[in-house]
Every structure is written in C-alpha cells, then in structure tokens.
Design an enzyme around this catalytic site. Structure first.
Site, PDB file in Angstrom:
ATOM      1  CG  ASP A  17     -58.423  33.978-144.295  1.00 53.96           C
ATOM      2  OD1 ASP A  17     -59.221  34.078-145.259  1.00 53.96           O
ATOM      3  OD2 ASP A  17     -57.979  34.964-143.673  1.00 53.96           O
ATOM      4  CB  ILE A  18     -60.309  31.513-149.202  1.00 47.60           C
ATOM      5  CG1 ILE A  18     -60.070  31.063-150.649  1.00 47.60           C
ATOM      6  CG2 ILE A  18     -61.137  32.791-149.148  1.00 47.60           C
ATOM      7  CD1 ILE A  18     -61.336  30.599-151.367  1.00 47.60           C
ATOM      8  N   GLY A  39     -69.175  37.090-143.670  1.00 51.96           N
ATOM      9  CA  GLY A  39     -68.491  35.840-143.995  1.00 51.96           C
ATOM     10  C   GLY A  39     -67.293  36.035-144.908  1.00 51.96           C
ATOM     11  CB  VAL A  40     -65.923  33.849-147.567  1.00 49.42           C
ATOM     12  CG1 VAL A  40     -66.978  33.778-148.638  1.00 49.42           C
ATOM     13  CG2 VAL A  40     -64.534  33.654-148.162  1.00 49.42           C
ATOM     14  CG  ASP A  41     -69.000  39.413-150.068  1.00 50.88           C
ATOM     15  OD1 ASP A  41     -68.050  39.846-150.749  1.00 50.88           O
ATOM     16  OD2 ASP A  41     -70.180  39.772-150.239  1.00 50.88           O
ATOM     17  CB  THR A 125     -71.905  25.879-146.876  1.00 49.89           C
ATOM     18  OG1 THR A 125     -70.622  26.493-146.704  1.00 49.89           O
ATOM     19  CG2 THR A 125     -71.934  25.037-148.132  1.00 49.89           C
ATOM     20  N   GLY A 126     -72.765  29.082-145.683  1.00 44.16           N
ATOM     21  CA  GLY A 126     -72.727  29.882-144.456  1.00 44.16           C
ATOM     22  C   GLY A 126     -74.097  30.503-144.206  1.00 44.16           C
ATOM     23  CB  VAL A 127     -75.154  34.053-144.349  1.00 46.93           C
ATOM     24  CG1 VAL A 127     -76.448  34.849-144.300  1.00 46.93           C
ATOM     25  CG2 VAL A 127     -74.180  34.597-143.314  1.00 46.93           C
ATOM     26  CE1 TYR A 128     -76.937  34.978-148.999  1.00 43.82           C
ATOM     27  CE2 TYR A 128     -76.318  34.051-151.119  1.00 43.82           C
ATOM     28  CZ  TYR A 128     -76.613  35.144-150.336  1.00 43.82           C
ATOM     29  OH  TYR A 128     -76.591  36.412-150.882  1.00 43.82           O
TER      30      TYR A 128
HETATM   31  P1  ADP Z   1     -72.866  32.333-148.215  1.00 42.90           P
HETATM   32  O1  ADP Z   1     -73.629  33.611-148.046  1.00 42.90           O
HETATM   33  O2  ADP Z   1     -72.637  31.977-149.681  1.00 42.90           O
HETATM   34  O3  ADP Z   1     -73.440  31.210-147.419  1.00 42.90           O
HETATM   35  P2  ADP Z   1     -70.704  32.732-146.258  1.00 42.90           P
HETATM   36  O4  ADP Z   1     -69.518  33.614-146.381  1.00 42.90           O
HETATM   37  O5  ADP Z   1     -71.694  33.034-145.163  1.00 42.90           O
HETATM   38  O6  ADP Z   1     -71.402  32.700-147.715  1.00 42.90           O
HETATM   39  O7  ADP Z   1     -70.226  31.227-146.064  1.00 42.90           O
HETATM   40  C1  ADP Z   1     -69.706  30.427-147.103  1.00 42.90           C
HETATM   41  C2  ADP Z   1     -68.598  29.550-146.556  1.00 42.90           C
HETATM   42  O8  ADP Z   1     -67.423  30.325-146.427  1.00 42.90           O
HETATM   43  C3  ADP Z   1     -68.885  28.943-145.172  1.00 42.90           C
HETATM   44  O9  ADP Z   1     -68.608  27.541-145.258  1.00 42.90           O
HETATM   45  C4  ADP Z   1     -67.886  29.657-144.263  1.00 42.90           C
HETATM   46  O10 ADP Z   1     -67.419  28.793-143.235  1.00 42.90           O
HETATM   47  C5  ADP Z   1     -66.767  29.972-145.244  1.00 42.90           C
HETATM   48  N1  ADP Z   1     -65.847  31.080-144.895  1.00 42.90           N
HETATM   49  C6  ADP Z   1     -66.050  32.168-144.121  1.00 42.90           C
HETATM   50  N2  ADP Z   1     -64.949  32.931-144.072  1.00 42.90           N
HETATM   51  C7  ADP Z   1     -64.007  32.303-144.847  1.00 42.90           C
HETATM   52  C8  ADP Z   1     -62.644  32.561-145.183  1.00 42.90           C
HETATM   53  N3  ADP Z   1     -62.006  33.659-144.748  1.00 42.90           N
HETATM   54  N4  ADP Z   1     -61.998  31.670-145.982  1.00 42.90           N
HETATM   55  C9  ADP Z   1     -62.628  30.567-146.458  1.00 42.90           C
HETATM   56  N5  ADP Z   1     -63.904  30.264-146.181  1.00 42.90           N
HETATM   57  C10 ADP Z   1     -64.584  31.124-145.379  1.00 42.90           C
END
Ligand code: ADP
Length: 171
Positions: A17-18, A39-41, A125-128
């Site tokens: 987890d970042i 997601g990460v946001d 690489t997630g939702v996008y």
């Molecule tokens: P985007 O909309 O740019 O695709 P996302 O948050 O959906 O953003 O995904 C981007 C990446 O972040 C994915 O590879 C996902 O697995 C990763 N991710 C989600 N949560 C975390 C976290 N807490 N720490 C690090 N990476 C994360």
C-alpha cells in the site's frame, strides 16, 4: 513489503500500500477533478485526511498528463504529487505520450521541490485500463531520465503479481 533493487539502486520495486511509504513524496493516480475517487486515489485521500480535500477543492483540477503538488497531511510522506494518467482507448489516442508526460511531470516537480525520494503507483493501470506491462515500460524508461536527480524512485505495486512485470533495466 518486499523490495528489489536495481543496479544503480535508485530505481526500486515494492509491493503493498503506497500510503504507508515514508518517502518525500508519493504520487497519486488522480482524476481531472483532484477531488478523490476510487483505487489508489481513494486510499490516499482516506490516509491523508480531510485537509487534503479541503485543499484540492481550491486547486481547479489538473489536465491529463500534468501534475500538482500538495502536502501529505496525515501521511508518512511529506508531499503528494497528484497526476492524471490517460484512460486507455486501445492505444491510438495518444495514451503513451500522455502517460510519459504524467511520469515526467511528477519527476520534474520532485526535482523542483528538491525532493530525494518518490514512490509511484502504476498510473492508469486500474480503472483507466492501461495494459500493465506497457505502462510499466513507460514508467521505467521515463524514470531512468531522472536517476541523476533523485536518490530513490520506487514503483509500488498493490497487487503482488504486478511486480513481475516491472523490468528495471535501462531501455
Ligand atoms: P487509474 O484510474 O489511474 O487506473 P487506479 O487507482 O484505479 O488508477 O489504479 C492504478 C493502480 O494503483 C492499479 O495498478 C492498482 O492496483 C493500484 N493501487 C490501488 N490501490 C493502491 C494502493 N493503496 N497503493 C498502491 N497502489 C494501489
């Protein structure tokens, strides 16, 4: 967290987890509004606390491929660099250039703020929907251009299996 270190030791891969990383800046894969999302946001907004949204509400958003900086507030990281990666539409709509620009904008801001360490999630690489291996190649190639300017550039993979797609060798 597991880490593997490149020859030059600047580029590193970790899993986890970042929001837990005590680096100078973590990067947020934000959306154009900068008001938080999934997601990460969402994880970053939750961990940084409500002062982050109070500030980003005043910032007027961020165009795709650019970056903005805020304090880390309740995070262990001192700063958050918010960037907006492209939505994947199949690769023919400038996605690669926009993703490179997102990484470059973050690294340029880090240098401007004289930061020494930065951690990236896998932007887009997630939702996008950006294919992970292609995105990772752009991330690493762009980061190599900044290895003289920073001490540590971490690629933080949330899913353990994603780390295998990151090749830190110079391309
Ligand atoms: P985007 O909309 O740019 O695709 P996302 O948050 O959906 O953003 O995904 C981007 C990446 O972040 C994915 O590879 C996902 O697995 C990763 N991710 C989600 N949560 C975390 C976290 N807490 N720490 C690090 N990476 C994360």
């Amino acid at each position: 967290m597991k880490r593997s270190v490149s020859k030059k030791d600047v580029l590193q891969v970790c899993t986890g987890d970042i929001t837990r990383l005590a680096v100078d800046a973590i990067v947020n894969a934000a959306n154009n509004s900068l008001l938080g999302g999934s997601g990460v946001d969402g994880a970053i907004h939750r961990a940084a606390g409500p002062r982050l949204l109070a500030l980003t509400r005043t910032m007027g958003g961020c165009p795709t491929g650019q970056a903005r900086i805020t304090p880390g507030f309740d995070l262990p990281a001192r700063w958050i660099i918010h960037t907006v990666g492209p939505v994947w539409h199949g690769g023919g709509q400038g996605e690669a250039a926009l993703l490179r620009s997102a990484y470059e904008s973050c690294l340029t801001l880090a240098v401007e703020y004289r930061l020494r360490s930065i951690a990236f999630p896998a932007i887009s690489t997630g939702v996008y929907g950006y294919p992970f291996a292609e995105a990772a190649e752009i991330a690493v190639r762009t980061a190599w251009g900044f290895t003289s300017d920073l001490d540590t550039i971490i690629f933080c993979c949330f899913r353990e299996q994603d780390a295998a797609f990151i090749n830190l060798a110079p391309i």
